[in-house]
Design a protein around this motif. Structure first.
Motif: not given
Length: 211
Positions: A20-23, A26-29, A151-152, A160-164
């Motif tokens: 969880t901390a890694l995600h 690290v930015p979603p993109d 939650v994401l 994450p979809f939009a950010v990436a």
């Protein structure tokens, strides 16, 4: 069942808290994979089918043939019977960050529907991969399938979809033989975001469609 090859390639195991901390760090993109990763995934799926770890679901939702190397099991089946078990084994981190814990710059955003066969998907993506793209963001591999993805996704514009998609320089839209991907809500939203980001009009920020 997790194949020995998968265990050998992904040696770092995480606790769920670490995953969880890694995600979060690290930015979603940057939850991206390479062409080599996709080839490796295809090889692992083939091994899983031959070894019986990936099989037709009992509910009849996917009647793929074991001998079929053209289409193969659906992404739904591969996610449930391969991606989720592998990432569960290593602490529920996403498949992408399991391969690249520091993440990778997002060059290519892949939009697709999970009804497709995994071999159909991989073949089209590898065939259409832009020459200048190094890394790709693909939801089934980027998102942590064993964590609380809901939650994401509470806010589509910051998901994450939009950010990436915003970080990418190109969008690859992958059709399949079962349905138009635009019957899927998220695929429609991705097309909207791509248009908003100008991916369909700028020469360097293009939308590619597989015939």
């Amino acid at each position: 069942m997790t194949s020995p090859a998968a265990l050998e390639r992904s040696s770092r195991a995480y606790t769920t808290l670490e995953a969880t901390a890694l995600h979060e760090s690290v930015p979603p993109d940057r939850w991206c994979v390479t062409r080599s990763d996709l080839k490796y995934l295809g090889q692992e799926v083939q091994k899983g089918i031959k070894g019986g770890a990936i099989r037709r679901p009992d509910d009849g939702s996917d009647d793929f043939k074991v001998s079929d190397t053209l289409y193969g099991p659906s992404i739904y089946t591969v996610n449930k019977q391969h991606i989720m078990p592998v990432t569960e084994k290593f602490g529920k981190v996403s498949w992408a960050l399991l391969q690249h814990p520091d993440g990778l710059d997002c060059d290519l955003f892949i939009s697709h529907a999970w009804q497709e066969g995994v071999f159909e998907f991989l073949s089209k993506v590898l065939h259409s991969w832009p020459a200048n793209a190094r890394h790709a963001w693909c939801c089934m591999l980027a998102n942590p399938q064993n964590l609380d993805i809901g939650v994401l996704l509470q806010s589509p514009s910051s998901s994450p979809f939009a950010v990436a998609l915003k970080a990418s320089t190109c969008v690859l839209v992958v059709p399949n033989r079962h349905c138009s991907i635009y019957t899927r809500l998220w695929c429609g939203y991705e097309a909207f975001r791509a248009h908003e980001e100008g991916r369909s009009t700028k020469p360097k920020n293009c939308i590619l469609r597989e015939p």
